[in-house]
Design a protein around this motif. Structure first.
Motif, PDB file in Angstrom:
ATOM      1  N   ASP A  25     -62.940  -2.367  37.085  1.00 23.32           N
ATOM      2  CA  ASP A  25     -61.605  -2.740  37.540  1.00 23.32           C
ATOM      3  C   ASP A  25     -61.562  -4.197  37.995  1.00 23.32           C
ATOM      4  OD1 ASP A  25     -60.497  -0.295  37.018  1.00 23.32           O
ATOM      5  OD2 ASP A  25     -60.711   0.468  39.064  1.00 23.32           O
ATOM      6  N   GLY A  26     -62.725  -4.748  38.346  1.00 24.84           N
ATOM      7  CA  GLY A  26     -62.767  -6.145  38.744  1.00 24.84           C
ATOM      8  C   GLY A  26     -62.283  -7.070  37.643  1.00 24.84           C
ATOM      9  N   TYR A  27     -62.574  -6.739  36.398  1.00 24.31           N
ATOM     10  CA  TYR A  27     -62.103  -7.565  35.283  1.00 24.31           C
ATOM     11  C   TYR A  27     -60.578  -7.518  35.203  1.00 24.31           C
ATOM     12  CZ  TYR A  27     -66.960  -7.931  33.882  1.00 24.31           C
ATOM     13  OH  TYR A  27     -68.308  -8.207  33.864  1.00 24.31           O
ATOM     14  N   HIS A  28     -59.992  -6.366  35.488  1.00 23.92           N
ATOM     15  CA  HIS A  28     -58.529  -6.282  35.497  1.00 23.92           C
ATOM     16  C   HIS A  28     -57.947  -7.062  36.668  1.00 23.92           C
ATOM     17  CE1 HIS A  28     -57.963  -3.546  32.165  1.00 23.92           C
ATOM     18  NE2 HIS A  28     -58.877  -2.719  32.645  1.00 23.92           N
ATOM     19  N   ARG A  29     -58.615  -6.994  37.841  1.00 19.32           N
ATOM     20  CA  ARG A  29     -58.101  -7.747  38.985  1.00 19.32           C
ATOM     21  C   ARG A  29     -58.122  -9.247  38.720  1.00 19.32           C
ATOM     22  NH1 ARG A  29     -60.765  -3.548  41.911  1.00 19.32           N
ATOM     23  NH2 ARG A  29     -62.732  -4.715  41.946  1.00 19.32           N
ATOM     24  N   VAL A  30     -59.235  -9.730  38.168  1.00 21.44           N
ATOM     25  CA  VAL A  30     -59.315 -11.156  37.846  1.00 21.44           C
ATOM     26  C   VAL A  30     -58.296 -11.515  36.773  1.00 21.44           C
ATOM     27  CG1 VAL A  30     -60.794 -12.942  36.857  1.00 21.44           C
ATOM     28  CG2 VAL A  30     -61.727 -11.365  38.550  1.00 21.44           C
ATOM     29  N   ARG A  32     -55.402 -10.091  36.149  1.00 23.66           N
ATOM     30  CA  ARG A  32     -54.049 -10.134  36.722  1.00 23.66           C
ATOM     31  C   ARG A  32     -53.843 -11.395  37.549  1.00 23.66           C
ATOM     32  NH1 ARG A  32     -55.006  -4.472  37.269  1.00 23.66           N
ATOM     33  NH2 ARG A  32     -55.779  -4.750  39.406  1.00 23.66           N
ATOM     34  N   TYR A  33     -54.881 -11.781  38.298  1.00 24.92           N
ATOM     35  CA  TYR A  33     -54.769 -13.001  39.098  1.00 24.92           C
ATOM     36  C   TYR A  33     -54.638 -14.220  38.191  1.00 24.92           C
ATOM     37  CZ  TYR A  33     -55.864 -16.673  42.448  1.00 24.92           C
ATOM     38  OH  TYR A  33     -55.809 -17.805  43.219  1.00 24.92           O
ATOM     39  N   ALA A  34     -55.440 -14.278  37.120  1.00 32.90           N
ATOM     40  CA  ALA A  34     -55.361 -15.404  36.184  1.00 32.90           C
ATOM     41  C   ALA A  34     -53.990 -15.454  35.522  1.00 32.90           C
ATOM     42  CB  ALA A  34     -56.454 -15.284  35.135  1.00 32.90           C
ATOM     43  N   ALA A  35     -53.445 -14.284  35.160  1.00 31.90           N
ATOM     44  CA  ALA A  35     -52.119 -14.244  34.550  1.00 31.90           C
ATOM     45  C   ALA A  35     -51.066 -14.791  35.506  1.00 31.90           C
ATOM     46  CB  ALA A  35     -51.782 -12.808  34.145  1.00 31.90           C
ATOM     47  N   ALA A  92     -60.956  -9.463  27.064  1.00 31.92           N
ATOM     48  CA  ALA A  92     -60.278  -8.216  26.695  1.00 31.92           C
ATOM     49  C   ALA A  92     -59.290  -7.798  27.779  1.00 31.92           C
ATOM     50  CB  ALA A  92     -61.313  -7.117  26.457  1.00 31.92           C
ATOM     51  N   ALA A  93     -59.681  -7.943  29.049  1.00 32.22           N
ATOM     52  CA  ALA A  93     -58.787  -7.585  30.143  1.00 32.22           C
ATOM     53  C   ALA A  93     -57.563  -8.493  30.176  1.00 32.22           C
ATOM     54  CB  ALA A  93     -59.538  -7.655  31.474  1.00 32.22           C
ATOM     55  N   LEU A  94     -57.748  -9.774  29.889  1.00 30.73           N
ATOM     56  CA  LEU A  94     -56.606 -10.696  29.824  1.00 30.73           C
ATOM     57  C   LEU A  94     -55.656 -10.314  28.703  1.00 30.73           C
ATOM     58  CD1 LEU A  94     -58.539 -13.990  30.535  1.00 30.73           C
ATOM     59  CD2 LEU A  94     -56.514 -13.241  31.794  1.00 30.73           C
ATOM     60  N   ALA A  96     -55.167  -7.366  27.617  1.00 30.75           N
ATOM     61  CA  ALA A  96     -54.449  -6.179  28.070  1.00 30.75           C
ATOM     62  C   ALA A  96     -53.308  -6.542  29.019  1.00 30.75           C
ATOM     63  CB  ALA A  96     -55.419  -5.218  28.769  1.00 30.75           C
ATOM     64  N   GLU A  97     -53.435  -7.698  29.689  1.00 30.57           N
ATOM     65  CA  GLU A  97     -52.372  -8.186  30.572  1.00 30.57           C
ATOM     66  C   GLU A  97     -51.338  -9.011  29.818  1.00 30.57           C
ATOM     67  OE1 GLU A  97     -51.892  -7.487  33.773  1.00 30.57           O
ATOM     68  OE2 GLU A  97     -53.646  -6.167  33.755  1.00 30.57           O
ATOM     69  N   GLY A  98     -51.496  -9.144  28.516  1.00 31.31           N
ATOM     70  CA  GLY A  98     -50.543  -9.905  27.707  1.00 31.31           C
ATOM     71  C   GLY A  98     -50.788 -11.393  27.697  1.00 31.31           C
ATOM     72  N   VAL A  99     -52.005 -11.812  28.087  1.00 36.48           N
ATOM     73  CA  VAL A  99     -52.348 -13.236  28.112  1.00 36.48           C
ATOM     74  C   VAL A  99     -53.320 -13.528  26.969  1.00 36.48           C
ATOM     75  CG1 VAL A  99     -53.424 -15.103  29.422  1.00 36.48           C
ATOM     76  CG2 VAL A  99     -52.027 -13.387  30.594  1.00 36.48           C
ATOM     77  N   THR A 100     -52.957 -14.451  26.117  1.00 36.06           N
ATOM     78  CA  THR A 100     -53.865 -14.856  25.050  1.00 36.06           C
ATOM     79  C   THR A 100     -54.993 -15.694  25.632  1.00 36.06           C
ATOM     80  OG1 THR A 100     -52.043 -14.891  23.463  1.00 36.06           O
ATOM     81  CG2 THR A 100     -54.050 -16.058  22.841  1.00 36.06           C
ATOM     82  N   ALA A 101     -56.209 -15.256  25.422  1.00 41.69           N
ATOM     83  CA  ALA A 101     -57.367 -15.960  25.976  1.00 41.69           C
ATOM     84  C   ALA A 101     -58.407 -16.153  24.888  1.00 41.69           C
ATOM     85  CB  ALA A 101     -57.956 -15.179  27.137  1.00 41.69           C
ATOM     86  N   ARG A 102     -59.057 -17.288  24.909  1.00 45.52           N
ATOM     87  CA  ARG A 102     -60.088 -17.604  23.927  1.00 45.52           C
ATOM     88  C   ARG A 102     -61.466 -17.474  24.582  1.00 45.52           C
ATOM     89  NH1 ARG A 102     -59.985 -21.332  19.689  1.00 45.52           N
ATOM     90  NH2 ARG A 102     -57.829 -20.613  19.442  1.00 45.52           N
ATOM     91  N   PRO A 103     -62.268 -16.467  24.219  1.00 47.83           N
ATOM     92  CA  PRO A 103     -63.627 -16.390  24.750  1.00 47.83           C
ATOM     93  C   PRO A 103     -64.525 -17.403  24.057  1.00 47.83           C
ATOM     94  CG  PRO A 103     -63.240 -14.583  23.215  1.00 47.83           C
ATOM     95  CD  PRO A 103     -61.944 -15.351  23.318  1.00 47.83           C
ATOM     96  N   LEU A 104     -65.266 -18.174  24.827  1.00 46.68           N
ATOM     97  CA  LEU A 104     -66.102 -19.234  24.267  1.00 46.68           C
ATOM     98  C   LEU A 104     -67.569 -19.005  24.613  1.00 46.68           C
ATOM     99  CD1 LEU A 104     -63.933 -22.371  25.116  1.00 46.68           C
ATOM    100  CD2 LEU A 104     -63.958 -21.046  23.003  1.00 46.68           C
TER     101      LEU A 104
END
Length: 395
Positions: A25-30, A32-35, A92-94, A96-104
């Motif tokens: 759940d920590g990945y979801h919390r981060v 949501r905060y990033a979003a 992946a969590a981002l 799911a929050e609707g934020v496009t993120a690029r893993p590098l």
């Protein structure tokens, strides 16, 4: 979620320590905060992710079970997988929050290092592919504590070096602030897990933070402070996720130095036959990127060595380990450091006593530290190596 971005806005750089990922759940919390930050700040965002709590130590334990002194390149290849997993999970969590993120990967960060693969020294930072990634999507997720060497191989910048890679990234991208999130309220006058009376400093100078780190405090990586000062980046050390006060934490940049107490509980004490021998070993360990503290006891010339550090046995053949001792360092106003070696079970009590000497009136000052929750290893930290916990190497 798509936020309108300011094309010329300076990027935000946020680093999250392993405690933020104590559970999935920590990945979801981060995320949501990033979003929320993307929506509110409307600026490109770089999220630097550490391995979930306990993972790197678990990987190191597995490596030690297989070989007493494995090659540095092999160690780096294994130990960096923890951050790689965090990058993928957070991206992946981002999503799911609707934020496009690029893993590098490390090769895309623009960070170049040299030296042993598991304790390399960061030598340069450029925007490189990272700037291109931010031009294409609002968020880039990068692994903490990693860089590449001149041959393009992924290397570690040492243990607990996510701060360093985050700050170097901020410098390379021209960011004015780098926010470092961990499981403590900010830069404290002692470890709040050991000293409940420890105070959270509202601000501290670069030199003050560097001095605390140099003497073993787990505040901000010393190299990160150096990069921040050279690059004019303000550091903001903040708690996450159990407190998200907008004005909480410690600003590192301009400000006073601070008196503090440091307990070297994750270091071993080694005793040498002479001060000259101790100094020579300390210099060699320091050249390999290890933080050591030299001090004297009634039993002889001693120094601390980070517990479990790879490749140090060859330097310590003529020394003896004092398993029953723990070093407590008092950083007095004015720059004096006082070292006191005590039996390990008494280290926390000695730290509280020393802190009371520095701050005799706990009720008369602001900035009281918040008692953090108990430290816990993530139940998922075994994802890469399974549940086995071997206690010795096979014969």
């Amino acid at each position: 979620m798509t936020a309108r971005r300011v094309p010329d806005g300076r990027p935000l750089v946020l680093k999250f320590g392993g405690s933020a990922f104590a559970d999935l759940d920590g990945y979801h919390r981060v995320a949501r905060y990033a979003a929320r930050r993307v929506a509110e700040d409307r600026r490109p965002l770089v999220v630097v992710a550490s391995a979930m709590s306990g993972t790197t130590g678990r990987l190191q334990q597995t490596l030690d079970h297989l070989a007493e002194d494995p090659p540095a390149d092999a160690a780096a290849m294994l130990l960096t997988t923890g951050e790689t997993v965090s990058v993928a999970l957070l991206a992946a969590a981002l999503d799911a929050e609707g934020v496009t993120a690029r893993p590098l990967q490390a090769a895309d960060t623009g960070l170049l290092a040299e030296g042993p693969g598991d304790r390399a020294k960061l030598v340069s930072a450029g925007p490189g592919a990272l700037a291109g990634a931010l031009a294409a999507c609002p968020v880039a997720v990068v692994p903490g504590g990693q860089a590449v060497d001149a041959d393009g191989r992924t290397v570690m910048l040492g243990r607990n070096s996510s701060d360093l890679s985050a700050v170097a990234t901020a410098v390379a991208l021209g960011a004015d602030t780098c926010e470092l999130f961990s499981d403590v309220p900010g830069v404290c006058t002692a470890d709040p897990y050991l000293v409940p009376e420890a105070r959270t400093l509202g601000r501290i100078s670069y030199e003050g933070a560097r001095r605390m780190s140099r003497h073993g405090a787990k505040v901000v990586h010393e190299g990160a402070v150096d990069w921040a000062e050279r690059g004019g980046v303000r550091l903001l050390c903040r708690p996450f996720p159990w407190c998200e006060a907008p004005d909480g934490g410690t600003a590192v940049g301009t400000g006073p130095e601070a008196a503090a107490v440091v307990v070297h509980r994750n270091s071993d004490v080694w005793c040498f036959g002479s001060g000259r021998e101790r100094r020579a070993v300390g210099e060699r360990l320091g050249a390999e990127g290890l933080t050591v503290a030299e001090f004297d006891t009634a039993g002889g010339a001693c120094l601390t060595v980070p517990a479990g550090a790879r490749g140090v046995a060859r330097h310590l053949r003529d020394a003896r380990r004092l398993d029953d001792l723990c070093l407590v360092t008092t950083l007095w106003p004015g720059g004096r450091a006082e070292h006191t070696a005590v039996p390990r079970p008494e280290a926390a009590a000695e730290a509280r006593r020393r802190h009371a000497l520095l701050y005799p009136d706990p009720g008369g000052a602001s900035g009281q530290a918040v008692r953090p929750p108990a430290k816990a290893r993530s139940p998922h930290s075994d994802v890469l190596v399974g549940l086995a916990r071997p206690d010795r190497r096979p014969s």
